[in-house]
Motif scaffolding. Structure first.
Motif: not given
Length: 394
Positions: A236-264
């Protein structure tokens, strides 16, 4: 004048016979940026958060695709530039946190695109981490009505609440930095959890303000997006490399979003760690905001991201340089148009999922795949050019 216009609009909605439903909706957008927030840590706060109770959310990725032209460092500069432009650093040009870095004018941010489309729009950028405004967006967002930098997170919130309550607030971007600061200092643990809980409460205050405004002005159509610039390493201290942890983020919205977010939608030949590349990319935020604000996404913008509202177009557009092949995922009927360096070169059944460039990919090319009026761009790296990001964290 803007406040007077808002009051006049409210007065008209209260007049007999002035049904707000009879008037065109007015799109508004608030983009809340949380720096260095790991979704898994956020979810550990439990079910009573604003994230879980009031937003639709999903996991996403940053850092592009490792080993491909889109690969970029999981740093704040490239991350915020990608979120605000809809393209990776191989296009927007910000590949580090250096103060000398500027967004490539050929790939403008939301501020410039919205200013060009709506000259009178009220645009705001309020950030804790100054380089977003004072470096990367220095020229690009020069015409914003409000651009404030170096504020504490609480001051960012107070200024944003004022803007939401007293201006047209057509597009507002804010950045909260304390979770990232505490992560660098303490790593994961009690202090990081406290920072996330504080940020979640601040999100709640902003959502309350938006809800209040929607009640006052029913014709306003509000999109609220929450995301982060990068993940964090295992501690939890660093970032900058290409590990799965560092590349993983999230997107949230007040509106329902389409299948690009809901279905891999997994690229079979390069799924990424734990199918990470089947998730939406960080590049999806900007086209989502642009579409919500009423702009038609143009092929010549070369946006890498698939919008999360409306038609997705093709999904996971990618280049396979060694075979000269474009690949994509789609179950749609009909045909898509392939544009190469600004020229239409083919029309292909969407379900085919691939097309081979007869000239190969020995040179850099910009391809755009247009399906149902939605473009998805991909830039290939010259086939003989290797690229590897060093495994170093910051």
């Amino acid at each position: 004048m803007r406040l007077a216009s808002l009051l006049l609009l409210l007065f008209l909605t209260l007049l007999p016979g002035c049904d707000p439903a009879k008037y065109p909706s007015r799109p508004k957008a608030l983009f809340i940026g949380l720096d260095g927030v790991q979704l898994e840590q956020y979810l550990q706060l439990g079910d009573a958060t604003n994230l879980k109770q009031r937003l639709y959310y999903g996991k996403a990725y940053t850092g592009g695709i490792s080993g491909k032209s889109s690969e970029q460092r999981t740093l704040g500069g490239p991350g915020w530039a990608t979120l605000l432009t809809g393209v990776w650093s191989n296009k927007h040009g910000v590949d580090s946190d250096a103060d000398s870095q500027r967004i490539n004018p050929a790939f403008p941010s939301l501020f410039k695109r919205l200013r060009q489309a709506f000259p009178n729009a009220y645009l705001s950028s309020i950030v804790n981490w100054s380089p977003i405004n004072t470096a990367f967006l220095l020229e690009d967002a020069h015409g914003a009505d409000v651009r404030e930098s170096g504020l504490s997170d609480e001051h960012v919130i107070e200024r944003t609440l004022h803007i939401l309550g007293n201006t047209p607030a057509d597009f507002t971007f804010i950045q909260l930095d304390e979770p990232d600061q505490i992560g660098h200092d303490k790593g994961y643990g009690e202090h990081y959890q406290q920072a996330l809980r504080k940020a979640d409460r601040q999100i709640g205050r902003l959502l309350d303000k938006v809800d209040k405004r929607r009640r006052m002005f029913p014709q306003e159509d509000w999109l609220v997006v929450v995301s982060t610039d990068h993940g964090r390493d295992y501690w939890g201290k660093g970032h900058g490399s290409a590990s799965e942890q560092e590349k993983s983020i999230f997107i949230a919205s007040n509106k329902p979003l389409n299948q690009e977010l809901t279905i891999a939608s997994i690229p079979v030949e390069m799924p990424g760690p734990n199918n990470l590349y089947g998730l939406p990319a960080q590049t999806s935020v900007a086209p989502t905001v642009l579409r919500h604000m009423g702009l038609k996404l143009q092929p010549d913008w070369l946006l890498d991201g698939t919008p999360l509202l409306g038609d997705t177009g093709v999904r996971k557009a990618r280049a396979e340089e060694d075979t000269g092949r474009l690949r994509w995922n789609s179950n749609a009927n009909g045909y898509l148009t392939i544009i190469k360096n600004g020229h239409v070169v083919a029309q292909v059944a969407a379900r085919d999922g691939q097309w081979t460039d007869p000239q190969g990919m020995g040179q850099q090319n910009d391809y755009v795949l247009v399906l149902d009026g939605t473009p998805a761009a991909v830039r290939n790296r010259p086939a003989a050019k290797a690229f590897v990001i060093e495994e170093s964290s910051y």
